[in-house]
Design a protein around this motif. Structure first.
Motif, PDB file in Angstrom:
ATOM      1  N   LEU A 260      -3.693   1.142  -9.023  1.00  0.00           N
ATOM      2  CA  LEU A 260      -4.831   1.212  -8.021  1.00  0.00           C
ATOM      3  C   LEU A 260      -5.449   0.108  -7.409  1.00  0.00           C
ATOM      4  N   LYS A 261      -6.033   0.266  -6.642  1.00  0.00           N
ATOM      5  CA  LYS A 261      -6.523  -0.914  -5.894  1.00  0.00           C
ATOM      6  C   LYS A 261      -7.634  -1.723  -6.608  1.00  0.00           C
ATOM      7  N   ASP A 262      -8.321  -1.169  -7.303  1.00  0.00           N
ATOM      8  CA  ASP A 262      -9.350  -1.876  -8.108  1.00  0.00           C
ATOM      9  C   ASP A 262      -8.905  -2.535  -9.273  1.00  0.00           C
TER      10      ASP A 262
ATOM     11  N   ASP B 273      -5.471   8.756  -6.713  1.00  0.00           N
ATOM     12  CA  ASP B 273      -4.518   9.210  -7.897  1.00  0.00           C
ATOM     13  C   ASP B 273      -3.957  10.574  -7.457  1.00  0.00           C
TER      14      ASP B 273
ATOM     15  N   ASP C 267       0.779  -1.131  -0.110  1.00  0.00           N
ATOM     16  CA  ASP C 267      -0.117  -0.107  -0.073  1.00  0.00           C
ATOM     17  C   ASP C 267       0.875   0.904   0.014  1.00  0.00           C
TER      18      ASP C 267
ATOM     19  N   THR D  53      -2.805   1.652  -4.395  1.00  0.00           N
ATOM     20  CA  THR D  53      -3.437   2.754  -3.697  1.00  0.00           C
ATOM     21  C   THR D  53      -4.833   3.107  -4.094  1.00  0.00           C
ATOM     22  N   THR D  54      -5.609   3.528  -3.283  1.00  0.00           N
ATOM     23  CA  THR D  54      -6.936   4.422  -3.883  1.00  0.00           C
ATOM     24  C   THR D  54      -6.714   5.674  -4.355  1.00  0.00           C
TER      25      THR D  54
END
Length: 213
Positions: free
Chosen positions: A109-111, A91, A60, A88-89
């Motif tokens: 990104l975490k998605d 940007d 993370d 990470t979430t």
């Protein structure tokens, strides 16, 4: 040397245990990946790396204590050939630029889907770099001089830099930040190297100008 057919050993680093468990479950479905360990922050991750072999660190970016950007910098010093991939979430331009400047091998990104994440782990393990298209613009953007200076510093280095800019000695900085004096000395050495300052006086002057005193 690790056999060609052996699974890639991944160290998961995230301060949220639920997210670590979720990533473990997802990546455990990928046959050529193996979860070699878990850590709640950068300091714990470094301790794990001292104990067991790892091929890729998946961390993370934002964590209490030692965050992902500082972990990247520490790994670059202590495990220079170990790729570190950040999740990470956020940007965030400064975060992306700071992570890459510190030596990160990728930024996602975490998605990100499980397949894309697994592909990214394989890519960085092979020496490549992976940047999520949604953060590529931030990685390529040229910040102004102040943002550029700050982006390449870890969080602790930034705190030390603020103290150096005020003309504080290592002893005074150690007392103010509750750090060992040797640790402060190491951070000052890193600042001299990263900011290409010829000596501490020049470093303090440059930081004073950049940080606005």
């Amino acid at each position: 040397m690790r056999a060609e057919t052996a699974a890639l050993r991944v160290l998961l680093v995230d301060d949220q245990q639920l997210l670590r468990r979720g990533l473990t479950m997802l990546l455990s479905t990928v046959t050529d990946l193996e979860i070699a360990g878990e850590a709640a922050d950068g300091a714990e991750a470094l301790a794990v790396l001292d104990r067991r072999p790892v091929d890729v660190v998946l961390t993370d970016a934002r964590m209490p204590g030692m965050d992902g950007v500082e972990l990247v910098a520490r790994c670059a010093e202590r495990h220079p050939r170990l790729p570190v991939l950040l999740l990470t979430t956020f940007d965030d331009d400064a975060l992306v630029q700071g992570a890459l400047a510190a030596g990160a091998s990728g930024f996602l990104l975490k998605d990100t889907s499980t397949d894309a994440l697994a592909d990214a782990v394989r890519a960085v393990a092979s020496g490549g770099m992976v940047i999520d298209p949604r953060v590529a613009r931030a990685a390529m953007r040229r910040p102004d001089a102040q943002a550029d200076t700050l982006a390449i510093l870890t969080r602790t280095e930034r705190l030390v830099a603020e103290q150096v800019a005020r003309g504080r000695t290592n002893t005074e900085i150690a007392a103010e930040l509750v750090l060992a004096e040797g640790t402060v000395k190491n951070h000052v050495s890193a600042l001299l190297r990263k900011l290409s300052a010829r000596d501490r006086t020049a470093l303090a002057l440059d930081l004073y100008k950049t940080l606005g005193g």
